[in-house]
Motif scaffolding. Structure first.
Motif, PDB file in Angstrom:
ATOM      1  N   ASP A  15      43.214  10.975   5.482  1.00 18.04           N
ATOM      2  CA  ASP A  15      44.290  11.766   6.082  1.00 18.04           C
ATOM      3  C   ASP A  15      45.223  12.361   5.033  1.00 18.04           C
ATOM      4  O   ASP A  15      45.775  13.440   5.226  1.00 18.04           O
ATOM      5  N   ARG A  16      45.388  11.683   3.908  1.00 13.41           N
ATOM      6  CA  ARG A  16      46.253  12.216   2.850  1.00 13.41           C
ATOM      7  C   ARG A  16      45.677  13.487   2.251  1.00 13.41           C
ATOM      8  O   ARG A  16      46.416  14.415   1.908  1.00 13.41           O
ATOM      9  N   ILE A  17      44.365  13.571   2.152  1.00 14.87           N
ATOM     10  CA  ILE A  17      43.723  14.787   1.644  1.00 14.87           C
ATOM     11  C   ILE A  17      43.901  15.915   2.656  1.00 14.87           C
ATOM     12  O   ILE A  17      44.197  17.057   2.288  1.00 14.87           O
ATOM     13  N   THR A  18      43.735  15.595   3.927  1.00 17.09           N
ATOM     14  CA  THR A  18      43.955  16.607   4.977  1.00 17.09           C
ATOM     15  C   THR A  18      45.396  17.087   4.947  1.00 17.09           C
ATOM     16  O   THR A  18      45.658  18.290   5.073  1.00 17.09           O
ATOM     17  N   MET A  19      46.340  16.168   4.761  1.00 15.26           N
ATOM     18  CA  MET A  19      47.749  16.548   4.701  1.00 15.26           C
ATOM     19  C   MET A  19      48.022  17.439   3.481  1.00 15.26           C
ATOM     20  O   MET A  19      48.793  18.405   3.572  1.00 15.26           O
ATOM     21  N   LEU A  20      47.380  17.148   2.356  1.00 14.61           N
ATOM     22  CA  LEU A  20      47.519  17.993   1.171  1.00 14.61           C
ATOM     23  C   LEU A  20      46.944  19.385   1.435  1.00 14.61           C
ATOM     24  O   LEU A  20      47.536  20.396   1.041  1.00 14.61           O
ATOM     25  N   MET A  21      45.804  19.453   2.121  1.00 24.47           N
ATOM     26  CA  MET A  21      45.204  20.744   2.463  1.00 24.47           C
ATOM     27  C   MET A  21      46.117  21.535   3.395  1.00 24.47           C
ATOM     28  O   MET A  21      46.236  22.758   3.247  1.00 24.47           O
ATOM     29  N   ILE A  22      46.763  20.861   4.342  1.00 19.46           N
ATOM     30  CA  ILE A  22      47.706  21.531   5.246  1.00 19.46           C
ATOM     31  C   ILE A  22      48.868  22.103   4.438  1.00 19.46           C
ATOM     32  O   ILE A  22      49.273  23.254   4.630  1.00 19.46           O
ATOM     33  N   PHE A  23      49.403  21.304   3.515  1.00 14.01           N
ATOM     34  CA  PHE A  23      50.517  21.759   2.673  1.00 14.01           C
ATOM     35  C   PHE A  23      50.111  22.975   1.850  1.00 14.01           C
ATOM     36  O   PHE A  23      50.833  23.973   1.806  1.00 14.01           O
ATOM     37  N   LEU A  24      48.955  22.898   1.188  1.00 12.32           N
ATOM     38  CA  LEU A  24      48.505  24.008   0.342  1.00 12.32           C
ATOM     39  C   LEU A  24      48.240  25.262   1.162  1.00 12.32           C
ATOM     40  O   LEU A  24      48.566  26.372   0.730  1.00 12.32           O
TER      41      LEU A  24
ATOM     42  N   THR B 114      34.611  17.394  13.849  1.00 11.47           N
ATOM     43  CA  THR B 114      35.391  16.185  14.115  1.00 11.47           C
ATOM     44  C   THR B 114      34.849  15.019  13.304  1.00 11.47           C
ATOM     45  O   THR B 114      35.619  14.268  12.691  1.00 11.47           O
ATOM     46  N   LYS B 115      33.535  14.869  13.272  1.00  8.47           N
ATOM     47  CA  LYS B 115      32.923  13.776  12.506  1.00  8.47           C
ATOM     48  C   LYS B 115      33.211  13.938  11.016  1.00  8.47           C
ATOM     49  O   LYS B 115      33.516  12.967  10.321  1.00  8.47           O
ATOM     50  N   TRP B 116      33.147  15.168  10.525  1.00  9.40           N
ATOM     51  CA  TRP B 116      33.435  15.434   9.122  1.00  9.40           C
ATOM     52  C   TRP B 116      34.894  15.112   8.800  1.00  9.40           C
ATOM     53  O   TRP B 116      35.195  14.514   7.775  1.00  9.40           O
ATOM     54  N   MET B 117      35.812  15.510   9.697  1.00  6.87           N
ATOM     55  CA  MET B 117      37.245  15.257   9.483  1.00  6.87           C
ATOM     56  C   MET B 117      37.562  13.765   9.501  1.00  6.87           C
ATOM     57  O   MET B 117      38.456  13.312   8.794  1.00  6.87           O
ATOM     58  N   GLU B 118      36.825  13.001  10.304  1.00  8.76           N
ATOM     59  CA  GLU B 118      37.039  11.557  10.350  1.00  8.76           C
ATOM     60  C   GLU B 118      36.663  10.892   9.030  1.00  8.76           C
ATOM     61  O   GLU B 118      37.207   9.857   8.672  1.00  8.76           O
ATOM     62  N   GLY B 119      35.757  11.510   8.283  1.00  9.43           N
ATOM     63  CA  GLY B 119      35.337  10.968   6.999  1.00  9.43           C
ATOM     64  C   GLY B 119      36.289  11.295   5.857  1.00  9.43           C
ATOM     65  O   GLY B 119      36.189  10.724   4.775  1.00  9.43           O
ATOM     66  N   ILE B 120      37.221  12.209   6.087  1.00 11.22           N
ATOM     67  CA  ILE B 120      38.179  12.607   5.051  1.00 11.22           C
ATOM     68  C   ILE B 120      39.448  11.774   5.210  1.00 11.22           C
ATOM     69  O   ILE B 120      39.939  11.573   6.324  1.00 11.22           O
TER      70      ILE B 120
END
Length: 191
Positions: free
Chosen positions: A131-140, A123-129
């Motif tokens: 959200d657009r990068i996370t959304m790109l990772m979800i898409f890929l 959770t702490k790691w995800m908070e540092g990323i």
């Protein structure tokens, strides 16, 4: 020993049994009635509803995704519209993933003991990323034929916003299915 208040082993076994029964029923249905025959019996209009239901159920697990993609390719070769197949199948896949997102959000408080530290670090790691990068990772990730239930559960556990997850997941599922259907039609035409 502290237990999660949502845990009920008898109920979980019953739910697991129903899921296994449902998967076995679909597998038997598709074995004795190939998708081409199902398209013929259902008609082209009703096949889109069938694809939606098949995607919602068949695309959620590694064990059932093979049957889903095989049925999807066979149905697409039956002459139905690729765009509408991709539209209904991607909505079905995404809806199935949202069920897992909901389960992950409700099951978050059940994570105790040695896994709790891992979840906090994630959770702490995800908070540092961003959200657009996370959304790109979800898409890929959703461009792969791998089931997205694992990523949906993980995103729910780390409290990634639902509204930010849904668009890239739906877009990736749609793109994957369009590519799969069109490449299958191209490959079949070359034979």
């Amino acid at each position: 020993m502290e237990f999660c208040h949502h845990y009920n082993s008898k109920r979980n076994i019953q739910v697991l049994g129903l899921i296994v029964l449902f998967i076995a029923s679909w597998s038997v249905l598709l074995y004795y009635h190939p998708p081409g025959e199902i398209v013929e019996r259902l008609g082209v209009r009703n096949v889109y509803i069938f694809v939606f239901l098949l995607a919602m159920i068949g695309g959620v697990s590694t064990f059932t995704s093979t049957t889903f993609y095989t049925a999807l390719i066979t149905i697409s070769l039956g002459g139905v519209n690729s765009f509408w197949i991709a539209f209904f199948a991607s909505i079905g896949l995404t809806f199935g993933d949202l069920v897992f997102y909901y389960m992950g959000s409700k099951g978050r408080q059940c994570i105790k003991g040695k896994y709790e530290g891992n979840v906090l670090r994630l959770t702490k790691w995800m908070e540092g990323i961003d959200d657009r990068i996370t959304m790109l990772m979800i898409f890929l990730y959703s461009l792969t034929p791998l089931p997205s239930d694992v990523i949906a559960i993980a995103l729910a556990i780390v409290k990634f916003p639902f509204r930010k997850m849904i668009v890239p997941l739906l877009a990736g599922n749609f793109t994957l299915i369009v590519l799969l259907v069109e490449l299958s039609k191209l490959g079949y035409s070359l034979i």
